[in-house]
Design a protein around this motif. Structure first.
Motif, PDB file in Angstrom:
ATOM      1  N   ALA A 270      97.689  19.409  33.093  1.00 36.90           N
ATOM      2  CA  ALA A 270      98.347  19.813  31.856  1.00 36.90           C
ATOM      3  C   ALA A 270      97.342  20.438  30.890  1.00 36.90           C
ATOM      4  O   ALA A 270      97.585  21.508  30.315  1.00 36.90           O
ATOM      5  CB  ALA A 270      99.030  18.612  31.210  1.00 36.90           C
ATOM      6  N   VAL A 271      96.184  19.792  30.745  1.00 29.90           N
ATOM      7  CA  VAL A 271      95.144  20.338  29.860  1.00 29.90           C
ATOM      8  C   VAL A 271      94.750  21.740  30.326  1.00 29.90           C
ATOM      9  O   VAL A 271      94.657  22.679  29.534  1.00 29.90           O
ATOM     10  CB  VAL A 271      93.898  19.416  29.835  1.00 29.90           C
ATOM     11  N   VAL A 274      97.422  24.425  29.616  1.00 30.79           N
ATOM     12  CA  VAL A 274      97.494  24.819  28.207  1.00 30.79           C
ATOM     13  C   VAL A 274      96.321  25.713  27.813  1.00 30.79           C
ATOM     14  O   VAL A 274      96.489  26.717  27.121  1.00 30.79           O
ATOM     15  CB  VAL A 274      97.542  23.559  27.305  1.00 30.79           C
ATOM     16  N   LEU A 275      95.129  25.368  28.284  1.00 33.32           N
ATOM     17  CA  LEU A 275      93.931  26.079  27.818  1.00 33.32           C
ATOM     18  C   LEU A 275      93.485  27.197  28.760  1.00 33.32           C
ATOM     19  O   LEU A 275      92.498  27.863  28.503  1.00 33.32           O
ATOM     20  CB  LEU A 275      92.770  25.101  27.621  1.00 33.32           C
ATOM     21  N   GLN A 276      94.227  27.401  29.850  1.00 33.16           N
ATOM     22  CA  GLN A 276      93.825  28.302  30.929  1.00 33.16           C
ATOM     23  C   GLN A 276      93.422  29.700  30.441  1.00 33.16           C
ATOM     24  O   GLN A 276      92.392  30.244  30.838  1.00 33.16           O
ATOM     25  CB  GLN A 276      94.994  28.354  31.920  1.00 33.16           C
TER      26      GLN A 276
ATOM     27  N   THR B 137     100.283  32.939  35.999  1.00 32.03           N
ATOM     28  CA  THR B 137      99.805  31.604  35.615  1.00 32.03           C
ATOM     29  C   THR B 137     100.077  30.589  36.714  1.00 32.03           C
ATOM     30  O   THR B 137      99.227  29.757  37.012  1.00 32.03           O
ATOM     31  CB  THR B 137     100.494  31.158  34.315  1.00 32.03           C
TER      32      THR B 137
END
Lengths: 289, 325
Positions: A270-271, A274-276, B137
C-alpha cells in the motif's frame, strides 16, 4: 525479442498499432509470472484445511474462510509483532530522513573543511557489506544491554550512507541563487535547510522513505540476532520462528503462514502504491551517477 | 538559531563552492566566513558521523581485530580477554573445504544471478516504460511487488512453487507428462532454484532504477534515432543502453554486492543444504559466528568477503566506466 517489440511500439505511425497488442500479451505474461506466487499466497490465506492439503493444487478456495486469520491471531501475538515492526520502521525512517538530509545538505551546499573527506567516507560506506559488522555489533549491543530493546533494533540503521548519497545528489539541483537570496534576507542555515531546501526535495524524501521503511520492515538478519524475547520479535522473525516450529500443524499451519505473510506484505504494498510515482521521479532526478 | 550565518558570510561560501557564481563581495571577509560555514557544515554532519562512527566504523575495525583472535562464546561478555592468534584464522580458512565450497557457491550465485537480474530488469523497464501506457501502475506494482515482500513470505510461497510432489511447477509439469526434479533436495537444482528466486525478487529494483533512467533521457534523442531509421533493437543497443550506462553501472554494482552477500535465500530455504550445495559465505559466517560461536574465525571470513567485494566493486567501476568512451 521483448525489448525489440517494446521499442518498436514507440512508432505509432509505422507499425505501432499492429504490435501493441503483442506488447500487452508479453507484459501480461510477465505480470503473471511475477505475481503468481502472490496470488497463490493471497488466495491460500482464505482456504480451508481441505483445500490446502489437497493433492492437486486448488487455486480458488472452494469455500472462502477467515479461520486461518483467526487461528493465527489466537496462536501468535500478531498485534505486538506488528507494533514492534512499525515502531522500529518509523524510528529508522524518521532518523534517516533527518540525519541523511542534514549531511546531504552540508555536502551539497555548505563549503566546510573536510567536506570531500566526509563525502569519500560516505561513498566507501556504500560498499561495505552489512554482514561484515554483525559480529562485533552483537557484542557491542550485548555490552550496552540493548539486546531485546527497540534501541538495539533501531540504532544500527538510524543513518545510512545511501540516504546521504541520495539527498546530496538531489540537493545539488537546488539553485544556489535561491539559498543566496534567503541568506541575504537574513535567514539562518537551519531555516534555509528546513523551510526552503526540504520542501523542494520532496521526491527524494519520498524515495528515501520507501527504501528505508521497506528495508527496515523486511529486515531479517539483525532482528533475528538482536532479539531473544518473543515480545520484541519483529514480524519477519516471528513468522520465521513460526514457520520453523515443528509443532505447527501441517495443513492449517500453512494457511496461517500464508495469512500471516499477507498481513506483512499488504501494508508495504500500500505504501509503495501510494508513493510509487514520486519514488521513480526521485530516483530519476537524483540521477544515481 | 545557533546555526545562523550572516548574509556576507554565505556570499563568500557560495563563491567558494564549485557551483556558485562569482559574487564580488566575497573577497572581503574570507577568513571569518570560512570558519562560520565550517562550524555549520560540521554541525550538520555531526549526528550522522556519530551514528556512523559508533555503529559502522567501530564494528568494521572491531571485526578486523577480532579476526586475529580466537574470540569465542566466553569473550562476548569480556571482549578484551580474547587471545591473539595472529593469522591463524586466515591460514585455516584457506585449508577449510567448507569455506572453499561456500566461496565457489557464492561465485556461482553472482556469475549467473547478476546478468540475469540486470538483463531482465532492463527489459521489463523498457517494456513497461515504452510499450505500455494503459494500466501502467498495475504492471509496475506487480513487477515490483516481490521486492517489497519479506523474505519469510517469499520463502513460504516458493517452497510451494518448488515442491516436488504437489508444487506449482511439479503439477504444471505433470500436466504435460513431465516429472519435475526435487528442486531444493537436489545438489544440482538447489542453487539454480535459489538463483531463480533471487532474480524474481530483485528484478523489480533494477526495473525501477532503469525506468527512472529512461525517463531522464530526452524524448528527442530517441525520436532522432527513429527518424534515422533505427530498428527497435538498434535503438535499444545503440541509444538506450549507452545512455542508461550510469544507471546500469549502479544497478550492476549494487546487485553484485547484494549477491556476494547472499544470506537470506539459503537461510530460509535450504539452510545451506543439501550437502553444502547452497552454503554461501555469509551463511557460513553466520553459522560459525552465532551457532558455534567461533567469532574470531567468522570475522576472518567476513574480512575475506569484504576484500573480495571491494576488489570486484572497484574492478566493475573501472571496467564499466572505461567502456563509456
Amino acid at each position: 525479442m521483448t525489448a525489440e517489440t517494446a521499442a518498436t511500439a514507440h512508432r505509432p505511425r509505422r507499425s505501432g498499432r499492429t504490435r501493441r497488442p503483442l506488447l500487452y500479451i508479453v507484459a501480461s505474461l510477465g505480470l503473471l509470472v511475477m505475481s503468481a506466487p502472490f496470488l497463490w499466497m493471497a488466495l491460500s490465506a482464505f482456504k480451508t484445511k481441505e483445500d490446502l492439503t489437497s493433492t492437486t493444487p486448488v487455486w480458488i478456495p472452494s469455500r472462502w474462510t477467515l479461520e486461518n486469520f483467526t487461528a493465527l491471531l489466537d496462536q501468535l501475538d500478531m498485534p505486538q509483532y506488528f507494533l514492534n515492526s512499525l515502531i522500529v520502521a518509523v524510528l529508522v525512517t524518521v532518523s534517516n530522513l533527518l540525519f541523511c538530509s542534514m549531511l546531504g545538505y552540508a555536502l551539497a551546499k555548505l563549503d566546510f573543511s573536510g567536506r570531500s573527506k566526509v563525502f569519500g567516507l560516505v561513498l566507501a560506506a556504500l560498499m561495505v557489506p552489512g554482514n561484515l559488522m554483525i559480529l562485533p555489533l552483537y557484542v557491542l549491543m550485548n555490552g550496552l544491554g540493548l539486546i531485546d530493546t527497540y534501541a538495539g533494533l533501531v540504532l544500527p540503521f538510524a543513518a545510512g550512507a545511501f540516504g546521504v548519497f541520495l539527498m546530496r545528489q538531489f540537493m545539488l539541483s537546488v539553485p544556489d541563487e535561491l539559498l543566496e537570496a534567503a541568506r541575504l534576507d537574513g535567514a539562518g542555515e537551519w531555516y534555509i535547510f528546513w523551510r526552503i531546501v526540504m520542501p523542494l526535495v520532496k521526491p527524494a524524501l519520498a524515495t528515501l522513505t520507501i527504501f528505508t521503511f521497506l528495508g527496515s520492515w523486511n529486515n531479517f538478519i539483525w532482528p533475528l540476532i538482536a532479539t531473544n524475547d518473543p515480545g520484541k520479535y519483529t514480524l519477519p522473525v516471528a513468522l520465521a520462528t513460526f514457520a520453523n516450529d515443528p509443532n505447527r500443524t501441517v495443513g492449517g499451519g500453512n494457511g496461517m503462514l500464508m495469512a500471516g505473510s499477507l498481513l506483512v506484505v499488504l501494508p508495504v504494498l500500500a505504501v509503495f502504491a501510494v508513493l510509487q510515482r514520486h519514488f521513480t521521479q526521485g530516483i530519476a532526478t537524483a540521477g544515481l551517477k | 538559531m545557533s546555526l545562523t550565518t550572516g548574509p556576507a558570510a554565505s556570499a563568500a561560501a557560495v563563491d567558494k563552492s564549485p557551483r556558485g557564481g562569482g559574487s564580488s563581495g566575497s573577497a572581503r571577509r574570507p577568513r571569518r566566513s570560512l570558519s562560520r560555514h565550517n562550524l555549520t557544515g560540521w554541525l550538520f554532519s555531526t549526528p550522522f558521523l556519530v551514528l556512523f562512527g559508533v555503529f559502522m566504523l567501530f564494528p568494521i575495525v572491531a571485526t578486523l581485530l577480532m579476526s586475529f583472535t580466537d574470540f569465542g562464546a566466553r569473550d562476548v561478555t569480556r571482549p578484551l580477554e580474547a587471545d591473539f592468534v595472529g593469522l591463524d584464522n586466515y591460514t585455516r580458512l584457506f585449508q577449510d573445504d567448507k569455506f572453499l565450497t561456500s566461496l565457489f557457491n557464492t561465485a556461482y550465485f553472482v556469475v549467473v544471478g547478476v546478468p540475469a537480474t540486470i538483463v531482465l530488469g532492463l527489459l521489463a523497464a523498457v517494456l513497461l516504460n515504452n510499450g505500455i501506457d494503459r494500466a501502467r501502475t498495475v504492471f509496475r506494482i506487480g513487477f515490483y511487488a516481490p521486492v517489497v515482500t519479506t523474505i519469510v513470505a517469499v520463502a513460504v510461497v516458493w517452497r510451494f512453487v518448488l515442491d516436488p510432489s504437489d508444487g506449482l511447477i511439479a503439477s504444471l509439469a505433470s500436466e504435460v507428462g513431465l516429472t519435475a526434479p526435487d528442486f531444493l533436495g537436489s545438489e544440482t537444482w538447489a542453487m539454480p532454484s535459489l538463483i531463480a528466486m533471487a532474480v524474481w525478487r530483485n528484478l523489480g529494483t533494477v526495473m525501477v532504477l532503469c525506468i527512472a533512467g529512461l525517463q531522464a533521457i530526452p524524448a528527442e534523442v530517441r525520436e532522432a534515432a527513429r527518424l534515422d531509421g533505427a530498428s527497435g533493437w538498434q535503438e535499444l543497443r545503440r541509444v538506450t543502453v549507452p545512455l542508461l550506462r550510469p544507471t546500469l553501472l549502479y544497478a550492476t554494482v549494487i546487485t553484485t554486492i547484494g549477491y556476494l552477500n547472499v544470506f537470506e535465500e539459503p537461510f530460509v530455504m535450504t539452510q545451506g543444504g543439501p550437502s553444502d550445495a547452497t552454503l554461501t559465505v555469509s551463511l557460513d559466517m553466520y553459522r560459525e559466528g552465532f551457532n558455534f560461536f567461533h567469532m574470531g574465525y567468522a570475522s576472518a571470513m567476513a574480512y575475506v568477503l569484504f576484500v573480495v567485494i571491494m576488489g570486484i566493486t572497484v574492478l566493475q567501476l573501472r571496467l564499466l566506466k572505461d567502456n563509456t568512451r
